[in-house]
Design a protein around this motif. Structure first.
Motif, PDB file in Angstrom:
ATOM      1  N   ARG A 115     -17.414  25.009  29.946  1.00  0.00           N
ATOM      2  CA  ARG A 115     -16.115  25.342  30.487  1.00  0.00           C
ATOM      3  C   ARG A 115     -15.307  26.574  30.176  1.00  0.00           C
ATOM      4  NH1 ARG A 115     -10.493  22.517  32.255  1.00  0.00           N
ATOM      5  NH2 ARG A 115     -12.553  21.017  33.122  1.00  0.00           N
ATOM      6  N   GLU A 116     -14.698  27.371  31.134  1.00  0.00           N
ATOM      7  CA  GLU A 116     -14.462  28.372  31.279  1.00  0.00           C
ATOM      8  C   GLU A 116     -12.948  28.619  30.942  1.00  0.00           C
ATOM      9  OE1 GLU A 116     -14.382  33.458  33.567  1.00  0.00           O
ATOM     10  OE2 GLU A 116     -15.361  30.859  34.666  1.00  0.00           O
ATOM     11  N   LEU A 117     -12.815  29.570  29.917  1.00  0.00           N
ATOM     12  CA  LEU A 117     -11.018  29.380  29.159  1.00  0.00           C
ATOM     13  C   LEU A 117     -10.578  31.370  29.239  1.00  0.00           C
ATOM     14  CD1 LEU A 117     -12.161  27.528  26.327  1.00  0.00           C
ATOM     15  CD2 LEU A 117     -10.886  27.194  28.306  1.00  0.00           C
ATOM     16  N   GLU A 118      -9.381  31.279  29.870  1.00  0.00           N
ATOM     17  CA  GLU A 118      -8.517  32.344  29.801  1.00  0.00           C
ATOM     18  C   GLU A 118      -8.422  32.542  28.470  1.00  0.00           C
ATOM     19  OE1 GLU A 118      -5.187  34.414  32.495  1.00  0.00           O
ATOM     20  OE2 GLU A 118      -6.227  32.449  33.641  1.00  0.00           O
ATOM     21  N   GLY A 119      -8.280  33.697  27.426  1.00  0.00           N
ATOM     22  CA  GLY A 119      -8.223  33.743  26.521  1.00  0.00           C
ATOM     23  C   GLY A 119      -8.979  34.733  25.487  1.00  0.00           C
ATOM     24  N   THR A 170      -4.668  31.510  24.584  1.00  0.00           N
ATOM     25  CA  THR A 170      -5.306  30.547  25.388  1.00  0.00           C
ATOM     26  C   THR A 170      -4.656  30.049  26.623  1.00  0.00           C
ATOM     27  OG1 THR A 170      -7.186  30.342  23.877  1.00  0.00           O
ATOM     28  CG2 THR A 170      -7.553  29.525  26.109  1.00  0.00           C
ATOM     29  N   ARG A 171      -4.938  30.067  28.041  1.00  0.00           N
ATOM     30  CA  ARG A 171      -4.450  29.075  28.981  1.00  0.00           C
ATOM     31  C   ARG A 171      -4.753  28.137  29.015  1.00  0.00           C
ATOM     32  NH1 ARG A 171      -1.130  30.618  33.110  1.00  0.00           N
ATOM     33  NH2 ARG A 171      -1.213  32.559  32.949  1.00  0.00           N
ATOM     34  N   GLN A 172      -3.466  26.919  28.742  1.00  0.00           N
ATOM     35  CA  GLN A 172      -4.265  25.285  28.900  1.00  0.00           C
ATOM     36  C   GLN A 172      -4.954  25.549  30.270  1.00  0.00           C
ATOM     37  OE1 GLN A 172      -1.513  21.740  29.813  1.00  0.00           O
ATOM     38  NE2 GLN A 172      -1.359  22.956  26.963  1.00  0.00           N
ATOM     39  N   PRO A 173      -6.518  24.958  29.499  1.00  0.00           N
ATOM     40  CA  PRO A 173      -7.078  24.674  31.652  1.00  0.00           C
ATOM     41  C   PRO A 173      -6.902  23.260  32.203  1.00  0.00           C
ATOM     42  CG  PRO A 173      -8.402  24.162  29.732  1.00  0.00           C
ATOM     43  CD  PRO A 173      -7.034  24.402  29.114  1.00  0.00           C
ATOM     44  N   GLU A 174      -7.001  23.180  33.455  1.00  0.00           N
ATOM     45  CA  GLU A 174      -6.799  21.710  34.013  1.00  0.00           C
ATOM     46  C   GLU A 174      -7.294  21.382  33.366  1.00  0.00           C
ATOM     47  OE1 GLU A 174      -5.042  21.029  36.034  1.00  0.00           O
ATOM     48  OE2 GLU A 174      -3.240  23.521  36.195  1.00  0.00           O
ATOM     49  N   MET A 175      -7.011  20.094  32.898  1.00  0.00           N
ATOM     50  CA  MET A 175      -7.866  18.402  32.225  1.00  0.00           C
ATOM     51  C   MET A 175      -7.892  17.091  33.110  1.00  0.00           C
ATOM     52  SD  MET A 175      -7.344  19.834  28.966  1.00  0.00           S
ATOM     53  CE  MET A 175      -6.848  21.186  28.102  1.00  0.00           C
ATOM     54  N   ASN A 176      -8.952  16.701  33.255  1.00  0.00           N
ATOM     55  CA  ASN A 176      -8.703  15.317  34.237  1.00  0.00           C
ATOM     56  C   ASN A 176      -7.986  14.482  33.552  1.00  0.00           C
ATOM     57  OD1 ASN A 176     -12.260  16.205  33.118  1.00  0.00           O
ATOM     58  ND2 ASN A 176     -12.058  15.947  35.009  1.00  0.00           N
ATOM     59  N   ARG A 177      -7.536  14.813  31.685  1.00  0.00           N
ATOM     60  CA  ARG A 177      -6.377  13.515  31.832  1.00  0.00           C
ATOM     61  C   ARG A 177      -5.587  14.269  30.541  1.00  0.00           C
ATOM     62  NH1 ARG A 177      -6.192   9.696  26.871  1.00  0.00           N
ATOM     63  NH2 ARG A 177      -5.933   7.394  27.641  1.00  0.00           N
ATOM     64  N   TYR A 178      -4.233  13.148  31.096  1.00  0.00           N
ATOM     65  CA  TYR A 178      -3.109  14.124  29.587  1.00  0.00           C
ATOM     66  C   TYR A 178      -2.197  13.323  29.250  1.00  0.00           C
ATOM     67  CZ  TYR A 178      -3.304  18.444  32.779  1.00  0.00           C
ATOM     68  OH  TYR A 178      -4.015  19.711  33.682  1.00  0.00           O
ATOM     69  N   GLY A 233     -19.515  18.250  28.379  1.00  0.00           N
ATOM     70  CA  GLY A 233     -18.120  19.270  29.053  1.00  0.00           C
ATOM     71  C   GLY A 233     -17.477  18.538  30.632  1.00  0.00           C
ATOM     72  N   THR A 234     -17.858  17.386  31.017  1.00  0.00           N
ATOM     73  CA  THR A 234     -17.228  17.102  32.476  1.00  0.00           C
ATOM     74  C   THR A 234     -15.703  16.591  31.526  1.00  0.00           C
ATOM     75  OG1 THR A 234     -19.516  16.716  32.872  1.00  0.00           O
ATOM     76  CG2 THR A 234     -17.518  15.910  34.412  1.00  0.00           C
ATOM     77  N   ASN A 235     -15.656  15.774  31.411  1.00  0.00           N
ATOM     78  CA  ASN A 235     -14.201  15.123  30.977  1.00  0.00           C
ATOM     79  C   ASN A 235     -13.285  15.269  30.065  1.00  0.00           C
ATOM     80  OD1 ASN A 235     -14.394  13.254  33.533  1.00  0.00           O
ATOM     81  ND2 ASN A 235     -15.787  12.221  32.047  1.00  0.00           N
ATOM     82  N   TRP A 236     -11.851  16.324  30.456  1.00  0.00           N
ATOM     83  CA  TRP A 236     -11.189  16.993  29.735  1.00  0.00           C
ATOM     84  C   TRP A 236      -9.713  15.936  29.566  1.00  0.00           C
ATOM     85  CZ3 TRP A 236     -11.601  21.809  26.678  1.00  0.00           C
ATOM     86  CH2 TRP A 236     -13.390  22.773  27.563  1.00  0.00           C
TER      87      TRP A 236
END
Length: 887
Positions: free
Chosen positions: A162-166, A192-200, A239-242
């Motif tokens: 997963r690429e992360l912005e920050g 660090t910008r919160q990336p898109e998640m599969n589940r919250y 690293g598929t599901n976040w």
């Protein structure tokens, strides 16, 4: 007797008593200064294993062990290394170390490194890179998985999970194994910008959710932080599901699970906010599913009492949190096996945090386990041999690897059994099973627990309901009659509902008999009103009238927290008597003893280290009244309800406030609130109130130009030459000359010592407790060699071919605001974004080189003594040797 003298005598006496009664038995000196500076409990031993700087291998900040018992470490700005360490007690075997070959390219190019998180798991090395791509390193910030598929002991396969912005000191950090041994957790700071998640598990929002007038850090820090703050995610091994587990941190570096499977982290706050009503000490957080911890920009931070965030289980105090590790696998006495160890980079302390179950959460007590000065702690891990290994370094400081073990390390080898969760912890987990998305039966299962006495249970129940479609529970919520349940549902509806529910929600909440609620329930209700406004929109005229009629009779209250909530709401709503009542409170408001204890949690450091203890004491002795500061900030948005006498009283308060002592940003916060209030005045009144509110004091907050200039003769100082001279000893130094040279070399224009000086650069009061002579001199002589991302400049390339360089302080949709003069950081240049072609970080420090080249050797010695002492004229460096002998 002078106040400072009294304080010094008092602290000296306390230090002496503490040393006699509470400190570990004094150990014999080993002759190794790196070991002798460490303070450890009785029967613990320390080994200094390696100094990477001696071999030009960088400054190490992360570590892990592989299945073969080898340690893998990362330089903050370079390679990964693998070490084969000698066993405990083996004094003949040398450490074997290799720079790791990773990927198909085995040249000198860095193919993997810059890691602030390392974990060996699932036959793979997980690497959290914290660095933007550049010519040297083509792997950007993110989580990588390294695998050795051909069995040659080299990781030839690199997979970006997963690429992360920050990036930088508040970027992506650590990775740890989950209790199930099948998945992982990752943690990141607020840059660090919160990336898109599969589940919250928690549904976050960019809303600040605070009606206190927004004032961002006046010195430009945290301007680009993301509103949701730092975060923790649960991921699978591929690293598929976040799954977003928790958010609202500032900058937690690491985390750890105890043997009950509960998660803990060590979070920071902005030390420049010290003394402000929104300041929170560094703290240990029990991170439950869906947790929110309320960090926001500047004045936007949430009070720990807010029901929509969770409190710390223990406040530590000032510091810079780094590593967190659980002692379960350590060959330590049971007391420490059950402890969470928390590392402080700034003060060089490892805390053993002892946990005691309390309902659905824990109580905690922090014990100083290890300390040293300087000891900039970065990462640590329990090794296969049961010893605690830790690193020092960061920011290219001199780096070291240590090992801590108990006696001969052959005792306490048994593994602790998994701790059974308490009944309420089990109940909390049942509710948490409904986090993360719609589930049948969730609303019915969680509903009864919204009024539970345990705060963590209530929180888990509300998050469970918020994770269900609002349409399933909104109508039922608006028909609820139990007051405690209604309040929690009001918070849930404000957070997840749509604006069209606002009127019905206000109507329902105002039917609650306020006088029959407990103080904590009253506070929760006020928070529900605040959230309804921040999330659902401003009330219309009829709704304002309804809210004012409901709230005004209860203001002022007897409780400071309630008065904060009521003042915010009523001033924001333009209640007719809000200004008058708030000004009455402002006149003589007193801080709660418990709040003072929380805000001044660093006071215990006074008795730990006399070098900087007196400096903290001086700050605490002049602490501003936080409750008054809160009211003044609230009133800076008041447009109605003023009378001439009230305005005179209000603006004169600011004049007094400029005499208070706080963190670096205190005066800026005060001045910005003052300016906000002045901006609401008619033009013909501005000059009068600007003068009586202390404009002259605001303008004279910086350091004066030095009157004493160096006599020289100077020279072009080199790091090696200067270090050799200072290392030869600092004795019989001249304090006044050192202080004068600090001003003459312009250090005081950008840096503070003991609360005096500029704020464009970091506070240097504690520099001598963390940095070696070489580190300090290198930062002065070669300032561009290592530039903290907190103080770096930005180069703007303009469309007309020109460029502009300065420190990016703020921006809006149309403009950048840049500080170009480090000696006058508040003078900002406005840059139209439409005229900018691109921007990048500058490789040149805003600190000027050669500032000490006018100094003679004796003047440089005095300057270094002044800096290393933190401006303490009673330091032994300023006492003649004959006086020391007599003592």
């Amino acid at each position: 007797m002078h106040v400072k003298t009294k304080l010094f005598i008092l602290f000296a006496a306390v230090m002496a008593a503490t040393a006699c009664n509470n400190q570990p038995t004094e150990k014999k000196l080993t002759g190794n200064p790196k070991i002798d500076k460490l303070k450890l409990p009785d029967n613990f031993n320390a080994d200094h294993l390696y100094s990477p700087g001696d071999n030009k291998q960088g400054s190490w900040v992360s570590m892990t062990f592989d299945p073969k018992g080898r340690m893998i470490v990362s330089d903050q700005y370079g390679y990964l290394y693998r070490l084969q360490l000698p066993a405990i007690g083996d004094t003949t075997t040398k450490i074997q170390i290799e720079q790791m070959k990773i990927g198909a390219d085995t040249s000198s190019k860095v193919t993997m490194g810059y890691a602030q998180g390392l974990l060996y798991a699932f036959n793979s090395l997980y690497v959290m890179v914290n660095h933007n791509k550049d010519e040297k390193f083509d792997k950007g910030s993110g989580l990588y998985r390294l695998q050795d598929k051909d069995g040659d002991d080299n990781f030839e396969t690199i997979t970006l999970l997963r690429e992360l912005e920050g990036e930088g000191e508040h970027g992506p950090h650590s990775i740890v194994m989950a209790p199930d041994k099948k998945s992982l957790y990752v943690i990141a700071g607020n840059f660090t910008r919160q990336p898109e998640m599969n589940r919250y598990s928690i549904r976050t929002s960019d809303s600040t959710d605070n009606l206190l007038p927004m004032i961002k850090d006046p010195n430009g820090h945290d301007q680009h932080s993301h509103a949701r703050g730092g975060w923790i995610a649960h991921i699978d091994s591929t690293g598929t599901n976040w799954d977003l587990v928790a958010s609202g941190f500032r900058n937690p570096f690491d985390m750890a699970f105890n043997n009950a499977g509960e998660l803990f982290t060590y979070d920071s706050d902005m030390e420049w906010d010290f003394g402000m009503p929104w300041y929170r000490p560094t703290r240990i957080c029990h991170v439950t599913s869906g947790a929110e911890f309320g960090w926001r920009h500047g004045t936007g931070k949430w009070n720990p009492s807010f029901p929509d965030n969770l409190p710390a289980i223990v406040n530590i105090g000032q510091g810079s949190p780094t590593n967190v590790v659980y002692g379960g696998n350590a060959h330590f006495p049971e007391k420490y096996k059950k402890a969470v160890f928390a590392f402080d980079w700034s003060f060089g302390i490892i805390y053993a945090v002892h946990l005691e179950p309390n309902g659905a959460s824990y109580n905690a007590k922090a014990e100083e386990f290890l300390s040293g000065a300087p000891l900039p702690l970065t990462d640590g891990v329990i090794g296969p041999d049961g010893a605690l290994y830790f690193l020092t370094g960061g920011r290219r400081l001199e780096s070291d690897l240590y090992r801590i073990y108990y006696k001969d390390n052959k005792e306490n080898t048994e593994v602790l059994a998994a701790e059974e969760p308490t009944e309420l912890q089990q109940q909390r987990r049942k509710l948490e099973a409904f986090h993360g998305g719609p589930q049948a039966g969730a609303v019915e299962a969680a509903w009864p627990f919204l009024k539970h006495e345990d705060r963590f249970i209530r929180f888990a129940a509300r998050i469970a309901i918020e994770n269900q479609p609002v349409a399933e529970w909104q109508a039922k919520a608006l028909q609820e009659k139990d007051p405690a349940t209604m309040i929690q549902l009001g918070i849930a509806l404000a957070r997840q509902g749509k604006p069209d529910v606002k009127s019905a929600l206000f109507t329902q909440l105002t039917t609650i008999d306020y006088s029959k609620l407990s103080e904590s329930q009253q506070s929760d209700l006020l928070r529900a009103f605040e959230l309804a406004i921040t999330r659902l929109g401003e009330p219309d005229a009829a709704q304002k009238t309804l809210l004012i009629a409901y709230l005004d009779p209860h203001y002022p209250a007897k409780d400071n927290i309630l008065n904060r909530g009521l003042s915010k709401l009523l001033v924001h709503l333009d209640a007719p008597k809000a200004v008058e009542k708030t000004m009455s409170l402002l006149a003589d408001a007193k801080d709660d003893p418990e709040e003072q204890k929380t805000a001044t949690a660093s006071a215990d450091l006074i008795m730990r280290n006399p070098q900087y203890g007196l400096d903290i004491a001086n700050m605490l002795a002049k602490m501003p009244p936080m409750q008054q500061t809160f009211y003044a900030t609230v009133l800076s948005q008041a447009k109605q309800g003023w009378t001439p006498p009230l305005q005179e009283q209000y603006f004169k308060w600011y004049y007094t406030a400029f005499g208070f002592k706080g963190g670096h940003s205190f005066l800026g916060f005060i001045d910005n609130a003052r300016r906000n209030a002045l901006a609401l005045l008619p033009k013909d009144q501005f000059e009068h109130f600007n003068i009586i509110s202390g404009d002259s004091l605001a303008r004279s907050g910086g350091a004066d130009v030095a009157k004493v200039q160096p006599k020289g003769p100077g020279r072009r100082w080199k790091v090696e030459e200067a270090t050799l001279m200072i290392d030869s000893g600092l004795h019989n130094r001249n304090f006044e000359q050192g202080k004068a040279m600090f001003a003459a070399t312009l250090c005081s224009s950008c840096h503070t010592v003991k609360g005096a000086g500029g704020v464009a650069g970091p506070d240097l009061t504690q520099l001598g407790t963390r940095f070696s002579n070489k580190d300090i001199l290198e930062a002065i002589i070669e300032p561009s060699k290592t530039i903290s991302d907190q103080y770096e400049a930005t180069v703007f390339t303009m469309k007309d071919g020109s460029s502009i360089t300065g420190r990016l302080v703020n921006e809006d949709d149309a403009k950048y605001f840049v500080s170009q003069n480090p000696f006058s950081p508040k003078d900002l240049k406005e840059i139209d974004k439409k005229s900018v072609n691109g921007k990048k970080e500058s490789t040149v420090s805003v600190m000027l080189p050669g500032l000490i080249n006018r100094l003679s050797p004796e003047e440089l010695r005095d300057l270094m003594a002044y800096i290393k002492s933190g401006g303490n004229e009673k330091d032994s460096m300023f006492i003649s040797s004959d006086k020391l002998t007599k003592k």
